[in-house]
Design an enzyme around this catalytic site. Structure first.
Site, PDB file in Angstrom:
ATOM      1  N   PRO A 140      -1.117  -2.033   4.979  1.00  0.00           N
ATOM      2  CG  PRO A 140      -2.167  -1.583   2.945  1.00  0.00           C
ATOM      3  CD  PRO A 140      -1.662  -0.914   4.191  1.00  0.00           C
ATOM      4  CG  LEU A 153       3.052  -4.402  -0.012  1.00  0.00           C
ATOM      5  CD1 LEU A 153       1.791  -4.920   0.645  1.00  0.00           C
ATOM      6  CD2 LEU A 153       3.768  -5.524  -0.727  1.00  0.00           C
ATOM      7  CG  HIS A 154       2.673   2.514   0.245  1.00  0.00           C
ATOM      8  ND1 HIS A 154       2.103   3.411  -0.599  1.00  0.00           N
ATOM      9  CD2 HIS A 154       3.802   2.098  -0.332  1.00  0.00           C
ATOM     10  CE1 HIS A 154       2.874   3.546  -1.659  1.00  0.00           C
ATOM     11  NE2 HIS A 154       3.915   2.755  -1.511  1.00  0.00           N
ATOM     12  CB  ALA A 155       0.796   2.645   5.604  1.00  0.00           C
ATOM     13  CB  SER A 163       1.028   7.091  -0.944  1.00  0.00           C
ATOM     14  OG  SER A 163      -0.122   6.992  -1.749  1.00  0.00           O
TER      15      SER A 163
END
Lengths: 90, 559
Positions: free
Chosen positions: A18, A14-16, B295
Site C-alpha cells: 500500500p 500504510l506499509h509495504a 507490522s
C-alpha cells in the site's frame, strides 16, 4: 493550499505494498504532496522511506496537503486510493 | 573435478541439473576512499548511481512474475527516494567519497528503522540492498544479488536474503545452493514453499566456477560437479516416476491398511491460506499469527485482528484450522509488548510466557479468533506455544474455553512437556509437536546457528525419544497429537512419526504429496516397525539409513 483528511483503508496500514502504491501515485501528480498525522509534522508523500516511517495504521486519520494547479483533483484521487484496502487487492 | 560429489544439507526435496550462476556478495566502499576534490561532481555520481539502480530494478520488475514485481518496484522506489539522496549529498558535503557517502546515508536510515523495530526492522534488508547496489554502481563493479537469468540456472550464494529468495524467477531457477544457512533458515523454508530443490551448508559452494554444470539432490544434499549423462538421466527418470506415482494418490492421508494420518498445511498469512486452501490438504495444522502483530506499533484492535482471521478461515470451509497464539518474545519483539532485553531470548519470556505477563494480549487474540470462527463456521482449534507445565496448559485452556472456543491445545516444543505429557494432555484437547524448537531445546543447539545443523537433524534419536514420550502421554489420555515442524514433511520421517502414534502431519503444502505417497505404501504396523528401527539406531545418520533400507522398495526407488 488544498487539504484532505482520510482514514487509512488498508488492513495492514500504510506499509509495504500500500505504501509503494501511494508513493507512486503521489509522484505521478507532479506536485509537492505532504502527508502527516493531524496537528503533527508532515512528511514528503513522494518519499517511500518517509511514508513508511510515518507508520500510519488501518483506520488512522492522515492529512494530505498539496499546492499548485490541479491540487484539489490530485488530492481527491489520492484520498480515493487511501480509502481502499490496497493490501487485499491482487 | 568432473563427477566429484560434495554433500551439504538437503532442505527442499527434488533433483535438478543446470549451470551455476554465482550470486555476487555485496561490495564495501574502499576504506581509503579519498575526499572528493569536486563535491558537486561527487554528488552527481551519487545521484547517477541511485538512478541507475532504480532503472535496473524497474527493468527487472518488468520481466518478473506477479509475485516478485511489486517487491522489486518497491525497492526501486527506495532507490529513487529524495530523502536518501539528500542524506548522501550531506555526507559528500562532510568530505566523504561517493561510495562511503551512500553507505553512511543508508546506515542513517537503517538505524532509524531498526529503532522502530518489528516490521520496519525487516524492511532494512531492502534498504541495505539498495545501498549495496548503489555502492557497486558508483565503483563500477557488478551489482550484488541475483543477476538476470537467461536460462535454467542453479543459483549459488554464501546466503540469500529472504527478499532475494522471494524474488527468484521460478521459471528459470532449477535449484538453490548456499554455503551458509541452516535447516530452518528462510532460504530453506521459502525454497520448500516454492518447490525448488535446495541444499544449504555446502562448504566451498561459492568457489564453484560460474557456468559449471551441477546436479543437485535436495533430498540427500548431494551436489555433483560436471555430472555424467548417466546421473542426469537417472535423476530425470526418478523425477518422472515420482511425478507419475504422486499423481496416483490424492485425498486424505491413509496408510495402506486405511489408518488415517491427517495431512495439513503450515501457513503464515492470508496469501499462504489462499494457496493452501486451493489444494486437497485436510486443513491447517499450524497457522502462525505473528504477522498480524509484527507490522503494528500499537496492539491491533479485536476487529482488526478478526478481519485477518476471517480471511484465513474462509479458505477452509468444513476443514480444521489449528491456530497458534502469538509466539513473540525478546528475539521477535513487539513495539507494544516489550519486556526488555534478555541475555538468552530463546530461553526467555517468549510465547505463552509473554502472554502470562501481558494477559490482555492473549485475551484480545482469543476474542478476535472467537468472532472470526463464529462468522465463518470453520473448525477452529487454538494452541499455545512454549508451554512447559500442566499448570500453564490448564491456565491457557481455561482462557480459551472462557472465550467460547471449543478446543484448546499445547505446542510440544519444551522437552519438559513431552516428558510430562500424560499430565499436560489431561488439561487440554490436543497437542502438536513443533520439531524445530523441540530439537533446539533437546539438543541445546541454537536453531539460527547453521554450523550446528547436524545437532538439529530431526532424525537425532534423542529427539525421537522425546517425541515418543509425548505420544505415549497423549495415548494415555486418548487425546490426538500431531507434528507441525519441518520433519513432518520428510516422507521417511513421516512414516516413523505415524508409527510413534502421531495422528496428523502439518507441513509446507508442496511436501504433502510425497508424504501421502509414502503413507499409502505402508501399513500402520510397518510404520511401527520403522519407528522401532529409528529409536534403536545409534545416531541420526544410522536412523535415517535404517529406515530407508527397510522402507517399501517402490518408494525408495523414486524418492
Amino acid at each position: 493550499m488544498a487539504q484532505r483528511t482520510v482514514a487509512i483503508g488498508s488492513s495492514v496500514g500504510l506499509h509495504a505494498r500500500p505504501a509503494a502504491l501511494f508513493v507512486e501515485a503521489a509522484q505521478e501528480t507532479g506536485l509537492d504532496v505532504e502527508i502527516g498525522r493531524p496537528g503533527q509534522d508532515a512528511v514528503d508523500a513522494t518519499s517511500i522511506l518517509g511514508v513508511m516511517a510515518l507508520g500510519a495504521k488501518h483506520g488512522e486519520e492522515v492529512v494530505l496537503t498539496a499546492d499548485g494547479d490541479g491540487a484539489d483533483a490530485a488530492l481527491d484521487s489520492l484520498v480515493a486510493l487511501l480509502e481502499r484496502d490496497l493490501d487485499a487487492e491482487g | 573435478m568432473s563427477g566429484e560429489t560434495f554433500t551439504g544439507v538437503g532442505v527442499s526435496p527434488g533433483t535438478a541439473a543446470g549451470p551455476v550462476v554465482q550470486v555476487a556478495p555485496p561490495v564495501r566502499p574502499p576504506a581509503d576512499e579519498p575526499t572528493p576534490v569536486d563535491a558537486a561532481a561527487a554528488t552527481d555520481l551519487v545521484l547517477e548511481a541511485f538512478a541507475s539502480v532504480a532503472k535496473d530494478l524497474d527493468a527487472r520488475a518488468e520481466a518478473a512474475d506477479e509475485h516478485a514485481a511489486p517487491i522489486l518496484k518497491a525497492t526501486a522506489l527506495i532507490a529513487r527516494d529524495k530523502g536518501l539522496a539528500k542524506a548522501a549529498g550531506r555526507q559528500v558535503g562532510k568530505g566523504k567519497g561517493p561510495a562511503t557517502a551512500i553507505a553512511a546515508a543508508v546506515d542513517e536510515y537503517a538505524a532509524q528503522f531498526e529503532a522502530l523495530g518489528g516490521y520496519f526492522a525487516e524492511r532494512v534488508t531492502d534498504l541495505r540492498d539498495v545501498g549495496h547496489r548503489a555502492v557497486a554502481a558508483v565503483l563500477g563493479v557488478p551489482a550484488p544479488g541475483v543477476p538476470s537469468l537467461t536460462g535454467p540456472s542453479v543459483i549459488v550464494a554464501e546466503d540469500l536474503a529472504p527478499a532475494e529468495t522471494a524474488a527468484l524467477d521460478r521459471a528459470k531457477v532449477v535449484a538453490i545452493i548456499t554455503a551458509a544457512g541452516g535447516r530452518t533458515s528462510h532460504t530453506a523454508i521459502l525454497a520448500a514453499q516454492m518447490g525448488i530443490p535446495a541444499v544449504v551448508q555446502l562448504h566451498g559452494a561459492t568457489s564453484i566456477a560460474e557456468g559449471t554444470t551441477v546436479a543437485v539432490d535436495g533430498d540427500s544434499g548431494e551436489v555433483t560437479l560436471e555430472p555424467d549423462m548417466e546421473l542426469i538421466e537417472a535423476q530425470r527418470a526418478r523425477r518422472e516416476a515420482l511425478a507419475a506415482a504422486l499423481a496416483e494418490v490424492t485425498g486424505n492421508g491413509l496408510t495402506r491398511d486405511g489408518h488415517p494420518v491427517n495431512l495439513l498445511a503450515n501457513i503464515g498469512g492470508v496469501d499462504d491460506a489462499v494457496a493452501a486452501g486451493a489444494t486437497d490438504v485436510e486443513g491447517v495444522g499450524l497457522f502462525r499469527t505473528e504477522f498480524v502483530y509484527l507490522s503494528a506499533q500499537t496492539m491491533p484492535t479485536v476487529e482488526e485482528q478478526a478481519e485477518v482471521y476471517r480471511k484465513v478461515f474462509e479458505q477452509f470451509p468444513g476443514r480444521r484450522v489449528v491456530v497458534r497464539t502469538l509466539d513473540a518474545g525478546a528475539d521477535k519483539p513487539l513495539a507494544f509488548a516489550n519486556l526488555g532485553d534478555e541475555e538468552n531470548p530463546a530461553l526467555g519470556r517468549r510465547g505463552l510466557r509473554l502472554c502470562e505477563a501481558k494477559p490482555e494480549l492473549l485475551d484480545s487474540q482469543l476474542e478476535a479468533l472467537a468472532v472470526a470462527a463464529k462468522e465463518t463456521g470453520a473448525d477452529v482449534r487454538v494452541m499455545a506455544p512454549m508451554v512447559a507445565t500442566a499448570d500453564e496448559a490448564a491456565w491457557f485452556a481455561e482462557r480459551v474455553y472462557a472465550h467460547g472456543l471449543p478446543k484448546a491445545g499445547v505446542m510440544v516444543e519444551v522437552p519438559a512437556v513431552a516428558l510430562r505429557s500424560k499430565h499436560v494432555l489431561a488439561e487440554v484437547d490436543f497437542a502438536s509437536i513443533g520439531t524445530n524448537d523441540l530439537a533446539q531445546y533437546t539438543m541445546a543447539a541454537d536453531r539460527m546457528e547453521g554450523e550446528l545443523s547436524h545437532l538439529l537433524d530431526p532424525w537425532q534419536p534423542a529427539v525421537l525419544d522425546v517425541v515418543a514420550a509425548a505420544c505415549d502421554g497423549a495415548d494415555h489420555n486418548g487425546k490426538p497429537i500431531g507434528v507441525c515442524g519441518e520433519s513432518a514433511g520428510d516422507p521417511y520421517l513421516a512414516l516413523v512419526l505415524a508409527g510413534l502414534g502421531v495422528r496428523s502431519l502439518s507441513m509446507a503444502p508442496s511436501k504433502v504429496p510425497a508424504v501421502r505417497l509414502a503413507l499409502s505404501k505402508h501399513t500402520i504396523q510397518q510404520c511401527r516397525q520403522l519407528a522401532h528401527l529409528a529409536l534403536e539406531a545409534r545416531g541420526a545418520h544410522e536412523a535415517r539409513e535404517a529406515v530407508r533400507a527397510a522402507a517399501n522398495e517402490e518408494l525408495t526407488a523414486i524418492l
